[in-house]
Design a protein around this motif. Structure first.
Motif, short mmCIF file in Angstrom:
data_model
loop_
_atom_site.label_atom_id
_atom_site.label_comp_id
_atom_site.label_asym_id
_atom_site.label_seq_id
_atom_site.Cartn_x
_atom_site.Cartn_y
_atom_site.Cartn_z
N GLY A 99 116.04 85.09 26.00
CA GLY A 99 116.87 85.68 26.98
C GLY A 99 117.73 86.81 26.59
N ASP A 100 117.91 87.02 25.01
CA ASP A 100 118.63 88.21 24.69
C ASP A 100 117.62 89.44 24.46
N ARG A 101 116.25 89.18 24.65
CA ARG A 101 115.40 90.28 24.28
C ARG A 101 114.73 90.51 25.76
N PRO A 102 115.26 91.48 26.33
CA PRO A 102 114.81 91.81 27.83
C PRO A 102 113.28 92.43 27.67
N ASP A 103 113.10 93.25 26.51
CA ASP A 103 111.72 93.54 26.22
C ASP A 103 110.60 92.63 26.38
N THR A 104 111.00 91.58 25.57
CA THR A 104 110.07 90.42 25.29
C THR A 104 109.76 89.72 26.75
N LEU B 212 106.44 88.87 31.54
CA LEU B 212 106.12 88.80 32.84
C LEU B 212 104.94 89.19 33.36
N ARG B 213 104.45 90.11 32.41
CA ARG B 213 102.98 90.73 32.34
C ARG B 213 101.92 89.98 31.48
N SER B 214 102.22 88.86 31.03
CA SER B 214 101.21 88.31 29.97
C SER B 214 100.12 87.33 30.74
N HIS C 45 104.04 82.26 22.57
CA HIS C 45 103.51 83.22 22.22
C HIS C 45 102.15 83.63 23.19
N PRO C 46 102.17 85.01 23.66
CA PRO C 46 101.02 84.84 24.75
C PRO C 46 99.60 84.83 24.13
N ARG C 47 99.35 84.98 22.99
CA ARG C 47 98.01 84.50 22.48
C ARG C 47 97.66 82.77 22.50
N GLN C 48 98.79 82.14 22.87
CA GLN C 48 98.43 80.73 23.16
C GLN C 48 97.88 80.46 24.52
#
Length: 289
Positions: free
Chosen positions: A17-22, A27-29, A227-230
């Motif tokens: 939650g402290d990484r808005p960029d992540t 949300l686009r993953s 992680h998105p790769r999963q």
């Protein structure tokens, strides 16, 4: 309320939650649900910032369901997390950490129903959907009672890292009994099948696939990821094969004859529970198609 893919959901992606960029990337993953984490993934000095950033995000509906893992109520941040987020239009659900009793769930629910201080209206909120995380031996023992603790409970999940530490387990196979217990508790309480806990090694795709296959055999449906790769590995593992879809089509077609419990020509027995499972298989098969 957030829009997004229709249930059943298969992929749930954690983001700190402290990484808005992540969070924005999550949300686009392509994940069915994004899990914003205010607990383990956020250092103590970043807790308040994470809460503010998450509340700002959830002040508007999001393109996919967003659930938030808050901090435990017993600590310094949990109550503030729930009070800040309950009632926001973009919040799809709360994940409640370290639940060990039905009373824990009720405490979260009662707090979530209170008005936020920022509202100034004095009006309470509808309790958001709740997912209880069982991370101790006591929590697992209380699984059914937790599942029935409040009408807002939508599911259970295991916090497997903490559970393994609590039980002194050295191998993943030792979790099979606890996993089965949660699957049974969810079904007995009328909830959807639970979602598997994360596979911590993001590079180990073969291990993730094997673990997903084991989870599916035990009755889980879908899995959380870090992680998105999963995500593609999880989706492939939980989508039915063409042969499974074909078998489900036969069962649903037989049920359409409205002849009650019956046996198919190949000897498979068909009753209401089998038909319900077949319909779920067809819903999942549509995703592959």
């Amino acid at each position: 309320m957030s829009t997004g893919p229709a249930e059943p959901w298969l992929t749930w992606l954690y983001a700190p939650g402290d990484r808005p960029d992540t969070v924005a990337k999550a949300l686009r993953s392509g994940a069915d649900v994004v899990l914003v984490d205010l607990e383990d993934a956020v250092a103590p000095g970043r807790k308040e910032y994470a809460r503010r950033a998450t509340a700002e995000l959830l002040s508007a509906p999001q393109p996919v369901p967003v659930h938030v893992r808050v901090n435990p109520l017993a600590g310094a941040w949990g109550q503030a997390d729930v009070r800040a987020l309950a009632g926001l239009p973009g919040l799809g659900g709360l994940r409640l950490p370290k639940v060990a009793s039905p009373q824990d769930v009720v405490a979260y629910a009662e707090l979530a129903a209170l008005p936020r201080e920022a509202d100034g209206s004095g009006a309470g909120h509808r309790v958001p959907p709740l997912w209880a995380l069982l991370e101790s031996a006591l929590g697992v023992e209380q699984a059914y009672a937790v599942a029935r603790a409040h009408p807002a409970v939508r599911g259970l999940a295991l916090g497997e890292a903490d559970l393994r530490a609590d039980l002194g387990m050295r191998e993943e196979a030792g979790l099979d009994w606890a996993r089965g217990r949660v699957v049974v508790a969810c079904r007995a309480a009328g909830l959807d099948a639970p979602v598997q806990s994360v596979h911590p090694d993001v590079r180990d795709k073969a291990g993730l696939a094997a673990s997903c296959a084991r989870g599916r055999a035990l009755g889980f449906l879908g899995r959380a990821a870090i992680h998105p790769r999963q995500l593609p590995v999880i989706e492939r593992a939980y989508l039915p094969l063409p042969a499974e879809v074909a078998a489900a089509e036969e069962i649903v077609a037989a049920a359409a004859a409205d002849a009650g419990a019956q046996a198919l020509p190949d000897g498979r027995f068909v009753d209401a529970a089998v038909v319900a499972a077949a319909r779920r298989t067809l819903a999942l098969g549509a995703r592959r198609g």
